[in-house]
Design a protein around this motif. Structure first.
Motif, PDB file in Angstrom:
ATOM      1  N   LEU A 129      27.447  74.968 128.970  1.00  0.00           N
ATOM      2  CA  LEU A 129      28.426  74.368 129.877  1.00  0.00           C
ATOM      3  C   LEU A 129      29.143  73.207 129.200  1.00  0.00           C
ATOM      4  N   THR A 130      30.456  73.140 129.423  1.00  0.00           N
ATOM      5  CA  THR A 130      31.310  72.116 128.810  1.00  0.00           C
ATOM      6  C   THR A 130      32.216  71.522 129.883  1.00  0.00           C
ATOM      7  N   SER A 131      33.071  70.606 129.473  1.00  0.00           N
ATOM      8  CA  SER A 131      34.015  70.007 130.420  1.00  0.00           C
ATOM      9  C   SER A 131      35.236  70.888 130.653  1.00  0.00           C
ATOM     10  N   GLY A 132      35.405  71.937 129.865  1.00  0.00           N
ATOM     11  CA  GLY A 132      36.562  72.812 130.023  1.00  0.00           C
ATOM     12  C   GLY A 132      36.796  73.644 128.784  1.00  0.00           C
ATOM     13  N   GLY A 133      37.947  74.318 128.757  1.00  0.00           N
ATOM     14  CA  GLY A 133      38.255  75.208 127.651  1.00  0.00           C
ATOM     15  C   GLY A 133      38.481  74.495 126.337  1.00  0.00           C
ATOM     16  N   ASP A 161      32.873  91.466 128.621  1.00  0.00           N
ATOM     17  CA  ASP A 161      31.455  91.802 128.459  1.00  0.00           C
ATOM     18  C   ASP A 161      31.034  91.200 127.136  1.00  0.00           C
ATOM     19  N   PHE A 162      30.423  90.034 127.214  1.00  0.00           N
ATOM     20  CA  PHE A 162      30.143  89.278 126.001  1.00  0.00           C
ATOM     21  C   PHE A 162      29.240  90.044 125.048  1.00  0.00           C
ATOM     22  N   ALA A 163      28.207  90.666 125.572  1.00  0.00           N
ATOM     23  CA  ALA A 163      27.278  91.396 124.706  1.00  0.00           C
ATOM     24  C   ALA A 163      27.980  92.540 123.997  1.00  0.00           C
ATOM     25  N   ALA A 164      28.792  93.288 124.737  1.00  0.00           N
ATOM     26  CA  ALA A 164      29.475  94.439 124.150  1.00  0.00           C
ATOM     27  C   ALA A 164      30.553  94.027 123.169  1.00  0.00           C
ATOM     28  N   SER A 165      31.106  92.837 123.323  1.00  0.00           N
ATOM     29  CA  SER A 165      32.211  92.405 122.467  1.00  0.00           C
ATOM     30  C   SER A 165      31.784  92.124 121.038  1.00  0.00           C
ATOM     31  N   ASP A 166      30.516  91.795 120.817  1.00  0.00           N
ATOM     32  CA  ASP A 166      29.976  91.396 119.520  1.00  0.00           C
ATOM     33  C   ASP A 166      30.610  90.108 119.013  1.00  0.00           C
ATOM     34  N   LEU A 167      31.293  89.374 119.880  1.00  0.00           N
ATOM     35  CA  LEU A 167      31.771  88.043 119.507  1.00  0.00           C
ATOM     36  C   LEU A 167      30.579  87.107 119.343  1.00  0.00           C
ATOM     37  N   ASP A 168      30.760  86.105 118.496  1.00  0.00           N
ATOM     38  CA  ASP A 168      29.752  85.056 118.385  1.00  0.00           C
ATOM     39  C   ASP A 168      29.939  83.996 119.450  1.00  0.00           C
ATOM     40  N   ALA A 169      31.188  83.768 119.855  1.00  0.00           N
ATOM     41  CA  ALA A 169      31.467  82.709 120.813  1.00  0.00           C
ATOM     42  C   ALA A 169      32.748  83.031 121.581  1.00  0.00           C
ATOM     43  N   LEU A 170      32.764  82.629 122.854  1.00  0.00           N
ATOM     44  CA  LEU A 170      33.910  82.885 123.728  1.00  0.00           C
ATOM     45  C   LEU A 170      34.066  81.696 124.667  1.00  0.00           C
ATOM     46  N   SER A 171      35.308  81.203 124.813  1.00  0.00           N
ATOM     47  CA  SER A 171      35.586  80.027 125.641  1.00  0.00           C
ATOM     48  C   SER A 171      36.176  80.426 126.983  1.00  0.00           C
ATOM     49  N   LEU A 172      35.806  79.667 128.027  1.00  0.00           N
ATOM     50  CA  LEU A 172      36.404  79.854 129.340  1.00  0.00           C
ATOM     51  C   LEU A 172      36.555  78.516 130.039  1.00  0.00           C
ATOM     52  N   GLY A 225      33.783  74.061 132.272  1.00  0.00           N
ATOM     53  CA  GLY A 225      34.078  75.282 131.528  1.00  0.00           C
ATOM     54  C   GLY A 225      32.807  75.702 130.838  1.00  0.00           C
ATOM     55  N   ALA A 226      32.921  76.625 129.916  1.00  0.00           N
ATOM     56  CA  ALA A 226      31.726  77.076 129.200  1.00  0.00           C
ATOM     57  C   ALA A 226      32.113  77.697 127.872  1.00  0.00           C
ATOM     58  N   LEU A 227      31.174  77.611 126.958  1.00  0.00           N
ATOM     59  CA  LEU A 227      31.233  78.381 125.726  1.00  0.00           C
ATOM     60  C   LEU A 227      30.088  79.372 125.773  1.00  0.00           C
ATOM     61  N   LEU A 228      30.413  80.654 125.735  1.00  0.00           N
ATOM     62  CA  LEU A 228      29.379  81.662 125.564  1.00  0.00           C
ATOM     63  C   LEU A 228      29.120  81.761 124.069  1.00  0.00           C
ATOM     64  N   ALA A 229      27.880  81.544 123.674  1.00  0.00           N
ATOM     65  CA  ALA A 229      27.530  81.562 122.251  1.00  0.00           C
ATOM     66  C   ALA A 229      26.224  82.323 122.077  1.00  0.00           C
ATOM     67  N   GLN A 230      26.260  83.326 121.206  1.00  0.00           N
ATOM     68  CA  GLN A 230      25.045  84.094 120.966  1.00  0.00           C
ATOM     69  C   GLN A 230      23.889  83.167 120.584  1.00  0.00           C
ATOM     70  N   ARG A 231      22.689  83.561 120.969  1.00  0.00           N
ATOM     71  CA  ARG A 231      21.520  82.722 120.692  1.00  0.00           C
ATOM     72  C   ARG A 231      21.309  82.518 119.203  1.00  0.00           C
ATOM     73  N   THR A 232      21.748  83.475 118.409  1.00  0.00           N
ATOM     74  CA  THR A 232      21.560  83.365 116.956  1.00  0.00           C
ATOM     75  C   THR A 232      22.735  82.687 116.256  1.00  0.00           C
ATOM     76  N   THR A 233      23.749  82.275 117.020  1.00  0.00           N
ATOM     77  CA  THR A 233      24.928  81.647 116.426  1.00  0.00           C
ATOM     78  C   THR A 233      24.656  80.172 116.160  1.00  0.00           C
ATOM     79  N   PRO A 234      24.685  79.745 114.895  1.00  0.00           N
ATOM     80  CA  PRO A 234      24.439  78.330 114.601  1.00  0.00           C
ATOM     81  C   PRO A 234      25.654  77.475 114.949  1.00  0.00           C
ATOM     82  N   LEU A 235      25.409  76.406 115.676  1.00  0.00           N
ATOM     83  CA  LEU A 235      26.453  75.446 116.029  1.00  0.00           C
ATOM     84  C   LEU A 235      25.944  74.045 115.742  1.00  0.00           C
TER      85      LEU A 235
END
Length: 391
Positions: free
Chosen positions: A64-68, A194-205, A217-227
């Motif tokens: 969760l974030t403050s926005g996009g 569909d975040f899982a199907a997209s194979d993206l590492d990260a997606l913003s909303l 807002g939120a960043l969807l980030a795979q559990r294995t994605t280093p940030l």
């Protein structure tokens, strides 16, 4: 008032406002261990689970974030810093030429402060990413790539970008070594996610584009994605986004995301029909108008008009005085009207890039709104052209 600037922010969803009000009265910090804190944590995690379920993600993937804008920054900057820490040779950030200012500025900051090599991928005259250019970049610099960021749909024209192809090309050339990010802030309300199907590492909303209040807002980030952390503090949100998480705003975001997903097909069809009616009437009344991206897939609520010779400042003022609220482009450019970076990237000159009007429809838009716009737009354009000829 006729509001046609839903891409800037849309009308609050009553159910989201109710969820916010209900949770705003709750006492307790979700990081506290006492009963009130545990109750707040339970509410927060329920919201996280609902967001994840609606978007094909795991709850632990919802940061969760403050926005996009913050989500974009965390993906691009946090992804780059983590990649470079793991391998100093990975110092390339690639982005399309039509990215949101949050992504562009993040890449610029990495270049000026951290020595990143910034690669800007061109787009076609219709505003679609040039996949051949991406393939060429991957062939030349795959070993040095840290982050690739391509938005799901453009925030000015609404043109849908080939994100699936971007992910495929990057994976074929570099496997999972490169973080692939997509800003889906505008797309989420109208396009399937569909975040899982997209194979993206990260997606913003962003919540306020969906009917939640501003500030979530939120960043969807795979559990294995280093940030890497881009701000410091208590280590909330997987340790990468410190700060007390707003329980009430998270509840509102969950409601808004679920509503967007549930209503996407029907609302998309309704908005597409309204847009077609609007564009047909504009073409009939202003014969030299051009519609950006008309030949390629666009989000259904977007109409981006090129009005040759019209001074956009004058046009927006005249429309506003007539009760029609619209914009020239991204509302995230600090309220400053300037040549559209998107139009320049699409090959237009500066004069043309100053003569554009973005009309974006949303949940509250009706045929009456379209009629009210059409009643005042032709005269406003003519008067704005007079101003344009004097400059």
């Amino acid at each position: 008032m006729t509001y046609l600037d839903h891409a800037a922010t849309t009308a609050p969803l009553p159910e989201a406002v109710e969820a916010f009000a209900r949770e705003a009265g709750r006492l307790g910090n979700p990081s506290s261990l006492h009963a009130a804190g545990r109750a707040a944590r339970a509410s927060l995690e329920t919201s996280r689970e609902r967001i994840a379920a609606a978007l094909g993600a795991e709850p632990t993937e919802v940061v969760l974030t403050s926005g996009g804008c913050e989500a974009d920054t965390l993906a691009v900057v946090g992804g780059f810093l983590a990649a470079r820490e793991a391998d100093p040779a990975r110092d390339v950030v690639a982005l399309s030429a039509i990215e949101h200012p949050a992504v562009r500025d993040a890449a610029d900051g990495l270049a000026s402060r951290h020595g990143a090599r910034r690669r800007v991928l061109p787009v076609t005259g219709d505003g679609v990413l040039d996949l051949d250019a991406l393939a060429g970049l991957l062939a030349a610099e795959a070993d040095g790539l840290a982050v690739v960021s391509v938005m799901a749909a453009n925030n000015e024209t609404g043109v849908v970008q080939p994100v699936e192809d971007v992910v495929r090309l990057v994976r074929e050339a570099a496997g999972t070594r490169v973080l692939v990010h997509s800003d889906a802030v505008q797309a989420l309300a109208s396009a399937p996610v569909d975040f899982a199907a997209s194979d993206l590492d990260a997606l913003s909303l962003s919540g306020h584009k969906l009917g939640a209040p501003v500030g979530i807002g939120a960043l969807l980030a795979q559990r294995t994605t280093p940030l890497a952390r881009v701000q410091h503090g208590g280590g909330q949100e997987r340790g990468v986004r410190s700060g007390t998480v707003p329980v009430a705003l998270a509840a509102a975001l969950a409601v808004a995301v679920e509503h967007a997903v549930a209503s996407r097909v029907a609302e998309g069809a309704r908005l597409a029909a309204l847009r077609e009616e609007l564009e047909a009437e504009v073409r009939a009344r202003i014969p030299d108008v051009r519609v950006s991206g008309a030949a390629v897939p666009r989000l259904p609520g977007f109409t981006h008009l090129v009005l040759p010779g019209a001074d956009v400042d004058a046009l927006l003022f005249l429309l506003d005085a007539a009760g029609v609220q619209a914009s020239a482009g991204s509302a995230c450019e600090a309220g400053v009207t300037q040549p559209s970076e998107v139009m320049l990237a699409m090959g237009e000159d500066e004069r043309t890039a100053r003569s554009v009007l973005r009309l974006t429809l949303g949940r509250t838009t009706t045929r009456d709104d379209v009629a009210e716009l059409l009643a005042v737009l032709p005269e406003a354009v003519e008067r704005a052209r007079v101003v344009g000829r004097g400059r």
